[in-house]
Design a protein around this motif. Structure first.
Motif, PDB file in Angstrom:
ATOM      1  N   LEU A  90      14.174 -15.368  -7.427  1.00  0.00           N
ATOM      2  CA  LEU A  90      13.610 -16.421  -6.056  1.00  0.00           C
ATOM      3  C   LEU A  90      15.021 -17.274  -5.888  1.00  0.00           C
ATOM      4  N   GLU A  91      15.610 -17.485  -4.818  1.00  0.00           N
ATOM      5  CA  GLU A  91      16.957 -18.192  -4.832  1.00  0.00           C
ATOM      6  C   GLU A  91      17.144 -18.351  -3.460  1.00  0.00           C
ATOM      7  N   ARG A  92      18.111 -19.283  -3.095  1.00  0.00           N
ATOM      8  CA  ARG A  92      18.789 -19.673  -1.976  1.00  0.00           C
ATOM      9  C   ARG A  92      20.171 -19.239  -1.938  1.00  0.00           C
ATOM     10  N   ASP A  93      20.817 -18.799  -0.638  1.00  0.00           N
ATOM     11  CA  ASP A  93      21.938 -18.453  -0.745  1.00  0.00           C
ATOM     12  C   ASP A  93      22.729 -18.642   0.710  1.00  0.00           C
ATOM     13  N   PHE A  94      23.758 -18.432   0.918  1.00  0.00           N
ATOM     14  CA  PHE A  94      24.355 -18.657   2.199  1.00  0.00           C
ATOM     15  C   PHE A  94      24.322 -19.837   2.524  1.00  0.00           C
ATOM     16  N   ASP A  95      24.870 -20.912   1.616  1.00  0.00           N
ATOM     17  CA  ASP A  95      24.663 -22.586   1.921  1.00  0.00           C
ATOM     18  C   ASP A  95      23.384 -22.970   1.953  1.00  0.00           C
ATOM     19  N   ASP A  96      22.482 -22.539   1.250  1.00  0.00           N
ATOM     20  CA  ASP A  96      21.137 -22.817   1.076  1.00  0.00           C
ATOM     21  C   ASP A  96      20.548 -22.678   2.654  1.00  0.00           C
ATOM     22  N   GLN A  97      20.954 -21.686   3.426  1.00  0.00           N
ATOM     23  CA  GLN A  97      20.278 -21.409   4.726  1.00  0.00           C
ATOM     24  C   GLN A  97      19.317 -20.327   4.490  1.00  0.00           C
ATOM     25  N   TYR A  98      19.389 -19.522   3.590  1.00  0.00           N
ATOM     26  CA  TYR A  98      18.716 -18.122   3.496  1.00  0.00           C
ATOM     27  C   TYR A  98      17.955 -18.333   2.078  1.00  0.00           C
ATOM     28  N   ALA A  99      16.553 -17.859   2.147  1.00  0.00           N
ATOM     29  CA  ALA A  99      15.745 -17.630   0.814  1.00  0.00           C
ATOM     30  C   ALA A  99      15.656 -16.068   0.534  1.00  0.00           C
ATOM     31  N   LEU A 100      16.019 -15.906  -0.686  1.00  0.00           N
ATOM     32  CA  LEU A 100      16.218 -14.388  -1.220  1.00  0.00           C
ATOM     33  C   LEU A 100      15.023 -14.303  -2.142  1.00  0.00           C
ATOM     34  N   ILE A 101      14.462 -13.126  -2.174  1.00  0.00           N
ATOM     35  CA  ILE A 101      13.231 -12.741  -3.128  1.00  0.00           C
ATOM     36  C   ILE A 101      13.269 -11.365  -3.642  1.00  0.00           C
ATOM     37  N   VAL A 102      13.547 -11.055  -4.850  1.00  0.00           N
ATOM     38  CA  VAL A 102      13.445  -9.899  -5.529  1.00  0.00           C
ATOM     39  C   VAL A 102      12.111  -9.616  -6.188  1.00  0.00           C
ATOM     40  N   ALA A 103      11.323  -8.567  -5.987  1.00  0.00           N
ATOM     41  CA  ALA A 103      10.177  -8.331  -6.604  1.00  0.00           C
ATOM     42  C   ALA A 103       9.805  -6.877  -6.871  1.00  0.00           C
ATOM     43  N   ARG A 104       8.889  -6.440  -7.784  1.00  0.00           N
ATOM     44  CA  ARG A 104       8.400  -5.327  -8.203  1.00  0.00           C
ATOM     45  C   ARG A 104       6.836  -5.412  -8.091  1.00  0.00           C
ATOM     46  N   PRO A 105       6.247  -4.116  -7.510  1.00  0.00           N
ATOM     47  CA  PRO A 105       4.848  -4.420  -7.345  1.00  0.00           C
ATOM     48  C   PRO A 105       3.883  -4.438  -8.636  1.00  0.00           C
ATOM     49  N   SER A 130       0.724  -1.176  -0.140  1.00  0.00           N
ATOM     50  CA  SER A 130       0.030  -0.241   0.051  1.00  0.00           C
ATOM     51  C   SER A 130       0.796   1.220   0.066  1.00  0.00           C
ATOM     52  N   SER A 131       1.955   1.278   0.612  1.00  0.00           N
ATOM     53  CA  SER A 131       2.550   2.491   0.711  1.00  0.00           C
ATOM     54  C   SER A 131       3.507   2.649  -0.500  1.00  0.00           C
ATOM     55  N   ILE A 132       3.716   1.664  -1.227  1.00  0.00           N
ATOM     56  CA  ILE A 132       4.250   1.668  -2.592  1.00  0.00           C
ATOM     57  C   ILE A 132       3.363   2.392  -3.760  1.00  0.00           C
ATOM     58  N   SER A 133       2.146   2.260  -3.430  1.00  0.00           N
ATOM     59  CA  SER A 133       1.064   2.672  -4.295  1.00  0.00           C
ATOM     60  C   SER A 133       1.276   2.451  -5.946  1.00  0.00           C
ATOM     61  N   ASP A 134       1.061   3.309  -6.672  1.00  0.00           N
ATOM     62  CA  ASP A 134       1.365   3.200  -8.245  1.00  0.00           C
ATOM     63  C   ASP A 134       3.068   3.418  -8.588  1.00  0.00           C
ATOM     64  N   HIS A 135       3.846   3.434  -7.433  1.00  0.00           N
ATOM     65  CA  HIS A 135       5.333   3.745  -7.898  1.00  0.00           C
ATOM     66  C   HIS A 135       6.032   2.212  -8.381  1.00  0.00           C
ATOM     67  N   ASP A 136       5.255   1.880  -9.649  1.00  0.00           N
ATOM     68  CA  ASP A 136       5.593   0.372  -9.995  1.00  0.00           C
ATOM     69  C   ASP A 136       6.918  -0.005 -10.336  1.00  0.00           C
ATOM     70  N   ASP A 137       7.910   1.245 -10.468  1.00  0.00           N
ATOM     71  CA  ASP A 137       9.465   0.792 -10.787  1.00  0.00           C
ATOM     72  C   ASP A 137      10.058   0.358  -9.044  1.00  0.00           C
ATOM     73  N   THR A 138       9.460   0.422  -8.197  1.00  0.00           N
ATOM     74  CA  THR A 138       9.985   0.231  -6.698  1.00  0.00           C
ATOM     75  C   THR A 138      10.628  -1.287  -6.854  1.00  0.00           C
ATOM     76  N   LEU A 139      11.687  -1.370  -6.402  1.00  0.00           N
ATOM     77  CA  LEU A 139      12.530  -2.658  -6.358  1.00  0.00           C
ATOM     78  C   LEU A 139      12.221  -3.091  -4.745  1.00  0.00           C
ATOM     79  N   VAL A 140      11.798  -4.353  -4.457  1.00  0.00           N
ATOM     80  CA  VAL A 140      11.553  -4.863  -3.091  1.00  0.00           C
ATOM     81  C   VAL A 140      12.458  -6.110  -3.136  1.00  0.00           C
ATOM     82  N   PHE A 141      13.195  -6.052  -2.034  1.00  0.00           N
ATOM     83  CA  PHE A 141      14.166  -7.247  -1.660  1.00  0.00           C
ATOM     84  C   PHE A 141      14.031  -7.704  -0.271  1.00  0.00           C
TER      85      PHE A 141
END
Length: 403
Positions: free
Chosen positions: A253-268, A197-208
């Motif tokens: 969408l991937e794992r890192d740090f010897d598969d201990q962490y889940a990482l996601i990158v997204a846009r609205p 909701s805070s991003i609203s229509d700023h569709d170029d915002t990168l979320v990690f």
């Protein structure tokens, strides 16, 4: 530090999944009387052993794969500047964090941007992202310690020592980061919807976002990776399902740090999105791993109890390396006490203090030259090489075993 003197109040058990709303929840793991926080170290043994405890009961949502503590009591939380969670005293961890920051900057051209980090911890990741990308940042976290920042960060970062809430949704940024925070939140969907909701229509915002990955915990029966602060547990698939349902399109969408962490990158996105990545198709496998964990975790607990009690009977001095959540969970779940003499940590802010609930003292690596343990239990195998080198530099060669 605010110390609670009573057990948390009785809470109503969740009957619906906070991610998808399903009522098909399968309980599969429980542990009682564990400390409400595991990286709030105490100044005395008495404070430590009297620290408040609560119960944990994990359930698996058969509809979306989310795993949660259904009896979590948010009133237990005491996130403050006394919260000592940072891993950035480790060269191994700094190498990972630095590589991750550079990859994000280069892949998404994160230069001369505004960055908001929700749950910024001690600010190291945000500081590096701002420094290497010539960015400016805002970090929100009640436990942040800006006095620890190097001077070069001072003009780049604003710190808000509060919990993120709708009060801060007016803050806009080109990049929104949230690392190792979502697992501390019960109403995870509400948080993500607030961010969307805070991003609203700023569709170029990168979320990690970055969270611990529950898959390796289930696969390897890592019971020590389950503790009270973490009330929410994600796999790649369940994390993706949450993001898509909250109107995000997933880029990575991937794992890192010897598969201990889940990482996601997204846009609205303008609406909920549909799964497209093979990593999202994990629901059946998660169900199988949950069932497997029920048996294997009991065996793992028993095996560690037997092994360390045998060392103790044989007169061997055993210590733990890593005075964080894994160590506290390992000790409180197994019920081991005198079998482990103390914990060692490279973070100077932990040294000379005591682990909550168990009261084990925390020493510095330099103290081992005098203490000379026969066995060192390493709380995360990813640090084995680093720890072995540190011990050998002091001419110490104890038996090293990793959980």
């Amino acid at each position: 530090m605010r110390i609670q003197t009573e057990l948390p109040r009785t809470v109503s058990e969740l009957t619906a999944c906070p991610c998808c709303g399903s009522g098909v929840l399968r309980p599969f793991y429980a542990v009682n009387q564990i400390p409400c926080h595991s990286v709030l170290l105490m100044d005395s043994f008495e404070q430590a052993v009297n620290y408040p405890r609560a119960n944990l009961k994990l359930s698996f949502c058969e509809s979306c794969g989310f795993i949660m503590n259904t009896i979590f009591d948010v009133s237990c939380n005491d996130y403050s500047q006394s919260y000592e969670e940072t891993q950035h005293f480790s060269s191994r961890f700094n190498s990972f964090a630095g590589r991750l920051v550079r990859r994000l900057i280069d892949r998404y051209d994160l230069r001369n941007k505004s960055v908001l980090e929700i749950g910024c911890g001690k600010g190291e990741f945000l500081g590096l992202l701002c420094e290497l990308g010539n960015n400016r940042g805002v970090g929100i976290d009640p436990g942040c310690r800006p006095e620890r920042f190097p001077p070069k960060w001072a003009s780049r970062i604003e710190v808000i020592q509060e919990l993120y809430s709708e009060e801060w949704t007016h803050l806009t940024a080109d990049v929104i980061c949230c690392r190792h925070t979502l697992e501390h939140i019960g109403p995870v969907r509400e948080l993500l919807q607030t961010i969307r909701s805070s991003i609203s229509d700023h569709d170029d915002t990168l979320v990690f976002f970055e969270v611990p990955d529950i898959r390796i915990v289930l696969e390897e029966a890592r019971f020590w990776d389950i503790y009270y602060e973490h009330c929410s547990y994600f796999s790649l698939g369940s994390l993706a399902r949450l993001f898509r349902s909250c109107q995000f399109e997933i880029i990575e969408l991937e794992r890192d740090f010897d598969d201990q962490y889940a990482l996601i990158v997204a846009r609205p996105s303008a609406s909920a999105t549909q799964p497209q990545l093979p990593e999202e198709q994990d629901l059946d496998e998660l169900a199988r791993l949950v069932e497997q964990f029920q048996l294997q975790s009991r065996l793992a607990i028993q095996n560690w109890q037997d092994r360390l009690r045998e060392y103790h009977v044989d007169g061997k001095a055993v210590s733990a390396w890593g005075a964080g959540s894994k160590c506290v969970s390992f000790l409180t779940t197994t019920g081991l006490a005198d079998e482990v003499a103390f914990a060692t940590d490279i973070n100077p802010h932990k040294q000379g203090r005591f682990l909550p609930a168990t009261g084990h003292p925390v020493t510095s690596p330099a103290d081992l030259a005098e203490q000379r343990p026969d066995v060192v239990v390493v709380m995360n195998p990813i640090y084995l090489t680093e720890i072995r080198a540190e011990l050998e530099s002091m001419n110490l060669r104890p038996e090293l075993i990793a959980v």
